[in-house]
Design a protein around this motif. Structure first.
Motif, mmCIF file in Angstrom:
data_model
loop_
_atom_site.group_PDB
_atom_site.id
_atom_site.type_symbol
_atom_site.label_atom_id
_atom_site.label_comp_id
_atom_site.label_asym_id
_atom_site.label_seq_id
_atom_site.Cartn_x
_atom_site.Cartn_y
_atom_site.Cartn_z
ATOM 1 N N LYS A 114 16.424 -18.810 -2.248
ATOM 2 C CA LYS A 114 15.905 -17.831 -1.443
ATOM 3 C C LYS A 114 14.306 -18.797 -1.952
ATOM 4 O O LYS A 114 13.479 -18.756 -0.964
ATOM 5 N N SER A 115 13.709 -19.976 -2.860
ATOM 6 C CA SER A 115 12.524 -20.576 -3.233
ATOM 7 C C SER A 115 13.049 -21.696 -1.808
ATOM 8 O O SER A 115 11.648 -22.104 -1.081
ATOM 9 N N THR A 116 14.138 -22.179 -1.786
ATOM 10 C CA THR A 116 14.212 -23.382 -0.689
ATOM 11 C C THR A 116 13.991 -22.225 0.301
ATOM 12 O O THR A 116 12.253 -23.101 1.447
ATOM 13 N N LEU A 117 13.917 -21.383 0.969
ATOM 14 C CA LEU A 117 13.735 -20.578 2.286
ATOM 15 C C LEU A 117 11.565 -20.185 2.031
ATOM 16 O O LEU A 117 11.269 -20.856 2.678
ATOM 17 N N PHE A 118 11.597 -19.836 1.293
ATOM 18 C CA PHE A 118 10.139 -19.347 0.890
ATOM 19 C C PHE A 118 9.344 -20.828 0.844
ATOM 20 O O PHE A 118 8.002 -20.763 1.858
ATOM 21 N N ASN A 119 9.466 -22.118 0.519
ATOM 22 C CA ASN A 119 9.235 -23.152 0.881
ATOM 23 C C ASN A 119 9.186 -23.857 1.944
ATOM 24 O O ASN A 119 7.827 -24.096 3.305
ATOM 25 N N GLN A 120 10.723 -23.342 3.052
ATOM 26 C CA GLN A 120 10.178 -23.502 4.112
ATOM 27 C C GLN A 120 9.405 -22.840 5.329
ATOM 28 O O GLN A 120 8.277 -23.416 6.072
ATOM 29 N N VAL A 145 18.584 -12.102 5.489
ATOM 30 C CA VAL A 145 18.450 -14.218 6.170
ATOM 31 C C VAL A 145 19.763 -13.997 5.429
ATOM 32 O O VAL A 145 19.769 -14.212 4.111
ATOM 33 N N LEU A 146 20.519 -14.547 6.212
ATOM 34 C CA LEU A 146 21.884 -15.470 5.763
ATOM 35 C C LEU A 146 21.630 -16.473 5.241
ATOM 36 O O LEU A 146 22.246 -17.967 6.172
ATOM 37 N N THR A 147 21.805 -17.071 3.906
ATOM 38 C CA THR A 147 21.816 -18.583 3.733
ATOM 39 C C THR A 147 23.228 -19.529 3.761
ATOM 40 O O THR A 147 24.096 -19.131 3.787
ATOM 41 N N MET A 148 22.640 -20.597 3.058
ATOM 42 C CA MET A 148 23.739 -21.397 3.104
ATOM 43 C C MET A 148 25.025 -22.016 4.485
ATOM 44 O O MET A 148 25.737 -22.070 4.085
ATOM 45 N N LYS A 149 24.124 -21.827 5.413
ATOM 46 C CA LYS A 149 25.171 -21.465 6.518
ATOM 47 C C LYS A 149 25.836 -23.106 6.362
ATOM 48 O O LYS A 149 27.196 -23.452 6.897
ATOM 49 N N ASP A 150 24.871 -24.801 6.355
ATOM 50 C CA ASP A 150 26.090 -25.244 5.756
ATOM 51 C C ASP A 150 27.267 -25.661 5.282
ATOM 52 O O ASP A 150 28.945 -26.458 5.362
ATOM 53 N N VAL A 151 27.613 -24.943 4.468
ATOM 54 C CA VAL A 151 28.586 -25.017 3.056
ATOM 55 C C VAL A 151 29.622 -24.220 3.842
ATOM 56 O O VAL A 151 30.729 -24.080 3.582
ATOM 57 N N LEU A 152 29.091 -23.203 4.355
ATOM 58 C CA LEU A 152 29.781 -22.027 5.403
ATOM 59 C C LEU A 152 30.642 -22.679 5.923
ATOM 60 O O LEU A 152 32.122 -22.654 6.576
ATOM 61 N N GLU A 153 29.737 -23.407 7.163
ATOM 62 C CA GLU A 153 30.210 -24.473 8.116
ATOM 63 C C GLU A 153 32.105 -24.757 7.767
ATOM 64 O O GLU A 153 33.353 -25.389 7.620
ATOM 65 N N LYS A 154 31.673 -25.818 6.464
ATOM 66 C CA LYS A 154 32.145 -26.912 5.943
ATOM 67 C C LYS A 154 33.821 -26.170 4.936
ATOM 68 O O LYS A 154 34.716 -26.697 5.121
ATOM 69 N N VAL A 198 20.488 -18.789 8.501
ATOM 70 C CA VAL A 198 19.020 -19.347 8.512
ATOM 71 C C VAL A 198 20.264 -21.119 7.794
ATOM 72 O O VAL A 198 21.022 -20.907 7.114
ATOM 73 N N ASN A 199 20.027 -22.374 7.946
ATOM 74 C CA ASN A 199 20.102 -22.915 6.835
ATOM 75 C C ASN A 199 18.719 -23.378 6.067
ATOM 76 O O ASN A 199 17.829 -24.008 7.033
ATOM 77 N N ALA A 200 18.674 -23.220 5.125
ATOM 78 C CA ALA A 200 16.896 -23.131 4.691
ATOM 79 C C ALA A 200 16.520 -23.980 4.192
ATOM 80 O O ALA A 200 15.659 -25.152 3.750
ATOM 81 N N LYS A 201 17.352 -25.464 4.064
ATOM 82 C CA LYS A 201 17.946 -26.847 3.296
ATOM 83 C C LYS A 201 17.426 -27.753 4.922
ATOM 84 O O LYS A 201 16.124 -27.643 4.794
ATOM 85 N N SER A 202 17.846 -27.066 5.271
ATOM 86 C CA SER A 202 17.053 -28.008 6.768
ATOM 87 C C SER A 202 16.492 -27.833 7.926
ATOM 88 O O SER A 202 15.682 -28.170 8.557
ATOM 89 N N GLY A 203 16.238 -26.312 7.559
ATOM 90 C CA GLY A 203 15.487 -25.764 8.066
ATOM 91 C C GLY A 203 15.707 -25.101 10.035
ATOM 92 O O GLY A 203 14.830 -24.756 10.539
ATOM 93 N N GLU A 204 17.053 -25.272 9.915
ATOM 94 C CA GLU A 204 17.614 -24.311 10.601
ATOM 95 C C GLU A 204 17.807 -23.670 11.026
ATOM 96 O O GLU A 204 17.801 -22.914 9.902
ATOM 97 N N GLY A 205 17.348 -23.250 12.397
ATOM 98 C CA GLY A 205 17.126 -21.727 12.527
ATOM 99 C C GLY A 205 15.539 -20.871 11.495
ATOM 100 O O GLY A 205 15.712 -19.442 11.938
ATOM 101 N N VAL A 206 15.002 -21.340 10.405
ATOM 102 C CA VAL A 206 13.722 -20.319 10.024
ATOM 103 C C VAL A 206 13.292 -20.919 11.637
ATOM 104 O O VAL A 206 11.701 -19.688 11.426
#
Lengths: 689, 79
Positions: free
Chosen positions: A16-22, A115-124, A145-153
Motif C-alpha cells: 500500500k505504501s509503495t503504491l501511495f508513493n507512486q 488494485v492487485l499488487t505483487m504482480k511480479d511475485v505472482l508471475e514468478k 499493478v506492480n507498485a515497485k516498478s510502477g507498471e500499471g500505475v
C-alpha cells in the motif's frame, strides 16, 4: 478547482505504501488523525485540472481490532463523506485474507476500486489469476499493478479520474439461513434498502447478541426508540448467531468459492528461497548468531556513519552563530538568538543524522521482512519479562531515541503490553546520553588500557548500554506484574515474505520520521532552551544604555543550584553538577553545554580542555569533585533519570492522560536518585573515592 | 486435539477457538489472520527451544507460541 478524497485501504505488508508513493510522488504531508497520534499520510495527485487528495490509512487485517491504528482506519471510513471513495489494495499472494477485509469494506457501502499488487511475485510463482472472473464474482473493478516498478500505475491514474470505476455493490456473502431470513423480514419492516443502513442494522444485532468483538452501542442508539424495542424483543434470547466470528466464517465460505474459480496454483511449490532463509534466520542458534551480527553491524555503522554529518552540522550551526554575531550588535538580543535559539535548536538538529540512519536501518529490516523474524527470536526472552516479541522493535529503536520508539508501540494490539513498553522505553540508552557519558567517562576513567588493548572507557560505555537494557526489562516485569496485569502477553505474528526494500519508499519513511522528530522534539527544546537562557542570564539590569546580565553563579538558575546543593551532596554532586542536571531536564545533552558555560571553557564533550578543568575542580574542603566514584554515581543518575521533555510529551499523547507521563517521570527520577545515593554512600563506606 | 499435537507437514482443519482461555485482543488477532473454524492449517515448523510454531494458513505464514496453541482445537485432514 475541485478536490476529491480517496482513501487507500488494505492489509499490512500489501504494498500500500509503495503504491501511495507512486501515486503522489513528493506531494505528501504527514500529520495526525484528529484526536489521536496515529500517523496520517496524505498526498495530492493532480490530473486534468482535478486535485485528488489521497489518504493512506494504516494497514489492518479487519475492522474488529482495538489497536489504535486499526480503530482509526475504521473510524475514518465510518465518518467519510458520501462522495469519498476507496482504493482497496489487495496483495495478490494473500487473496483470502485480503478479500476478507474487502468484503467488510463492501458491507459498509463504500464505492471501491480494487488494485492487485505483487504482480511480479505472482508471475514468478506461476500463479494464474483470472481477473475477469474476479470482477464478475465480486462486482468491482480490479486493476493489476506492480507498485515497485510502477507498471500499471498509469492505468490506475486514469481509472481514478473515471467515477464509474468506483463501484458500490451489495453484501456478497450470506449469514446462516435463520439469520438471513430474520434480516430479510427486519429490513422489510424497517424499510431498510441501502447497504449502509443494513450495516448499521447488523452491527446493532451483534450488539444485542453481546458479541465479544463488536458490541458497540452506537449503531443501535441511532435507531428510534420503537425500532430498538422491536429489535430487542425479536433478537434477545432467540439464539441468533449474529457474531463477528460467524460473519468471518460466512465471508470465508464465499471467498473460497470465488478463489476456487478464479485462481489456479501451480502443481508443486519448489523449496523457495524464503524457506531456505527461514531455516537459518529462525534457527535457535544460527538465527541468534545472525541476529547479533546484524545488530552489531547496525550499531557500529550508526555511530561511525553518523559522525561525519554530525560534525558538519555542528560546524554549520557554528557558522550560523558567527554569521548572526556579525549582524546583530552585542546585547541581550544577540545572546538570545545565538545561545538560546540557534544553540538550543542546534542541539536537536545535530541528532538528525543518527536518527535518519537508525530509521533507514529499521526501514530496511522491516521492508525486507527481517524485523518480524527478529521479534520471533526475541519473543522467548521478552516473554520471561511478561512482554511479547512485538515489544522488541520499539525497545530497539529506543537505542536511538525514545520518542519515535514510543510512537512505534502503536502496532501492539495488547494494551497492557503496549503501555508497559511505553513506560520502560526511556530506560534504554538513547543517543542523547552519549555526549554525557563520553564526557564523564573521559574525565574520571582516564586509565591506560588494560593489557594494552582493552580500553576501559569503551567497556564502561558498553556496560551502560547493557545496564539500560537489563533495567528496562526488569521494570517491564514489575509493571506487568503490578499495574498492567490484564491480558497476559501473547505472540501472533505474520512472517511476511522476504522482499528487496524499495529505495523510494525507504526515502519516504526516513524523510517522514525525521520531519516528525524535528517537529515534536524540536519545538519543545526551542521553548525550554529559551527559558533556560532566561534563567541563566537574569536578573539583569539596564545600565549605560545596555543590559547587564548576571554571571551564571548569581543568575536565577545559579541561585536554584546553590539552594539545592545540600540535597544532592549525598549523591556526590556539587552545585554546578546540580545546575547541569536541572538544565538537562529538557534534554540530556544540554548537560555538556551547561557545564561548559559554568566552567567557561569550550563546549565539546571531546575537548580535553573541559575535562582537565573538571579534573582539578575542588570542593570547599579541598577534595576533588570529579572522582571515579562521583562519576559513577553521575553516570547511573543519567542512565535512569527522566530527563527528556519530548519523551514525556509523547508518552502523554500516546497514553491519552497526564497520569502515565507523571508516573514515568516519578519512578525514573526516584530510581535515579536512589541508585546514585546507594552507589556513592556504599562506595564511601567501602573506602573508594 | 489441538494444534500442539500437529506434526510438521500435517494439514488440519480448525474446529474451534477456546474463547475462555484466549484473551480478547488475541482472539481478535487470530480471527483476522484467518484462524477460524473451517480454515485449513498446515504446521510448517516447530521450535521448542524458542517456544514457537510456524503455521501456514491460506498462503500466509504465521508464527505463534506453542503454549497458546492449546486453545486452538483442530481435526487432522490428511498426512
Amino acid at each position: 478547482m475541485t478536490e476529491k478524497r480517496i482513501y487507500l485501504v488494505g492489509n499490512p505488508n500489501c504494498g500500500k505504501s509503495t503504491l501511495f508513493n507512486q501515486l503522489t510522488g513528493l506531494k505528501q504531508k504527514t500529520g495526525n488523525f484528529s484526536g489521536v497520534t496515529v500517523e496520517k499520510r496524505e498526498g495530492i495527485f493532480r490530473t486534468n485540472g482535478l486535485d485528488y487528495t489521497i489518504t493512506d490509512l494504516p494497514g489492518t487485517y479487519g475492522l474488529g481490532g482495538v489497536a489504535e491504528d486499526k480503530k482509526i482506519a475504521y473510524e475514518v471510513l465510518l465518518s467519510r463523506k458520501p462522495d469519498e471513495q476507496v482504493i482497496y489494495v489487495l496483495d495478490a499472494l494473500n487473496l483470502e485474507r485480503g478479500l476478507q477485509f474487502l468484503l467488510q469494506i463492501i458491507d459498509m457501502g463504500i464505492p471501491t476500486l480494487v488494485v492487485l499488487t505483487m504482480k511480479d511475485v505472482l508471475e514468478k510463482k506461476r500463479i494464474q489469476l483470472d481477473l475477469e472472473k474476479l470482477k464478475k464474482q465480486i462486482g468491482l473493478q480490479f486493476l493489476l499493478v506492480n507498485a515497485k516498478s510502477g507498471e500499471g500505475v498509469e492505468t490506475l491514474k486514469e481509472s481514478i479520474t473515471n467515477p464509474n470505476q468506483f463501484q458500490n455493490c451489495t453484501r456478497l456473502w450470506t449469514w446462516g439461513t435463520k439469520e438471513e431470513s430474520f434480516l430479510k423480514s427486519a429490513k422489510q419492516k424497517l424499510g431498510i434498502d441501502s447497504n449502509e443502513a443494513e450495516f448499521f442494522l447488523s452491527q446493532s444485532l451483534k450488539y444485542l447478541n453481546e458479541d465479544p468483538h463488536f458490541s458497540e452501542e452506537r449503531y443501535y442508539l441511532k435507531f428510534p426508540e420503537e425500532t430498538k424495542n422491536w429489535l430487542r424483543s425479536q433478537v434477545i434470547g432467540k439464539g441468533f448467531f449474529f457474531y463477528y466470528q460467524e460473519e468471518m466464517i460466512h465471508r470465508s465460505i464465499f471467498i473460497k468459492k470465488v478463489l476456487a474459480e478464479a485462481v489456479t496454483y501451480p502443481k508443486s511449490i519448489p523449496g523457495s528461497l524464503d524457506e531456505k532463509l527461514d531455516k537459518v534466520l529462525l534457527h535457535p542458534i544460527l538465527g541468534f548468531i545472525c541476529f547479533f551480527l546484524l545488530m552489531g553491524l547496525l550499531f557500529q555503522s550508526l555511530f561511525s556513519f553518523a559522525e561525519l554529518p554530525m560534525d558538519l552540522i555542528e560546524l554549520g550551526i557554528g557558522q550560523i552563530q558567527s554569521f548572526t554575531e556579525s549582524f546583530v550588535s552585542e546585547g541581550l538580543l544577540r545572546s538570545l538568538l545565538i545561545e538560546g535559539i540557534i544553540g538550543g535548536v542546534g542541539s536537536v538538529v545535530v541528532f538528525v543524522p543518527q536518527i535518519a540512519l537508525l530509521f533507514l536501518f529499521i526501514g530496511i529490516l522491516e521492508e525486507s521482512g527481517y524485523l518480524a523474524r527478529a521479534s520471533f527470536l526475541m519473543d522467548r526472552v521478552m516473554g520471561k519479562f511478561g512482554l511479547s516479541g512485538k515489544s522488541f522493535i520499539p525497545l530497539l529503536s529506543s537505542a536511538a531515541c525514545a520518542v519515535p520508539a514510543i510512537l512505534g508501540t502503536r502496532t501492539i494490539e495488547n494494551k497492557s503490553d503496549r503501555f508497559t513498553t511505553i513506560m520502560v522505553s526511556p530506560l534504554v540508552m538513547c543517543s542523547a546520553r552519549y555526549p554525557v557519558y563520553i564526557l564523564i567517562v573521559g574525565t574520571v576513567f582516564s586509565f591506560p588500557p588494560v593489557f594494552g588493548i582493552f580500553n576501559i572507557q569503551g567497556f564502561v560505555l558498553f556496560s551502560m548500554f547493557f545496564l539500560g537494557m537489563i533495567v528496562s526489562f526488569g521494570f517491564a516485569y514489575l509493571f506487568r506484574k503490578t499495574v498492567f496485569k490484564e491480558d497476559s502477553s501473547y505472540f501472533v505474528m505474520e512472517l511476511p515474505r522476504y522482499n528487496l526494500p524499495s529505495l523510494k519508499s525507504l526515502f519516504h519513511t526516513v524523510y517522514g520520521k525525521v520531519k516528525s522528530f524535528l517537529s515534536t522534539a524540536g519545538q519543545i527544546i526551542l521553548y525550554i532552551s529559551v527559558l533556560l537562557w532566561f534563567l541563566s542570564h537574569f536578573p539583569a539590569e539596564y545600565k549605560n544604555n545596555q543590559w547587564e546580565t548576571s554571571p551564571i553563579e548569581t543568575s536565577y538558575i545559579g541561585t536554584i543550584g546553590k539552594v539545592m546543593e545540600p540535597a544532592i551532596e549525598p549523591l556526590g554532586f556539587d552545585w554546578k553538577i546540580g545546575i547541569s542536571i536541572l538544565t538537562s531536564f529538557a534534554a540530556r545533552e544540554v548537560m555538556v553545554s551547561t557545564l561548559a558555560v559554568l566552567y567557561g571553557s569550550e563546549e565539546n564533550e571531546e575537548s580535553e580542555n573541559l575535562r582537565s578543568t573538571l579534573r582539578t575542580e575542588k570542593r570547599a574542603d579541598g577534595s576533588l569533585v570529579w572522582t571515579p566514584l562521583s562519576g559513577l554515581s553521575l553516570l547511573v543518575f543519567f542512565a535512569f533519570a527522566s530527563q527528556c521533555m519530548s519523551t514525556l510529551a509523547v508518552t502523554k499523547k500516546e497514553t491519552g492522560t497526564i497520569f502515565w507521563p507523571a508516573v514515568q517521570f516519578l519512578y525514573m527520577t526516584v530510581l535515579a536518585i536512589a541508585s546514585s545515593f546507594l552507589i556513592f554512600q556504599l562506595g564511601k563506606i567501602l573506602g573508594f573515592s | 486435539m489441538t494444534i500442539q499435537d500437529l506434526k510438521i507437514g500435517q494439514i488440519a482443519e480448525i474446529v474451534s477457538l477456546d474463547s475462555k482461555k484466549l484473551s480478547k485482543p488475541m482472539l481478535t488477532e487470530l480471527l483476522e489472520l484467518g484462524f477460524f473454524p473451517g480454515a485449513e492449517i498446515t504446521l510448517k515448523n516447530k521450535s521448542p527451544l524458542l517456544g514457537k510454531m510456524v503455521c501456514v494458513l491460506s498462503g500466509t505464514t504465521i508464527a505463534l507460541r506453542i503454549g497458546d496453541g492449546e486453545s486452538i482445537q483442530i481435526k487432522i485432514k490428511s498426512i
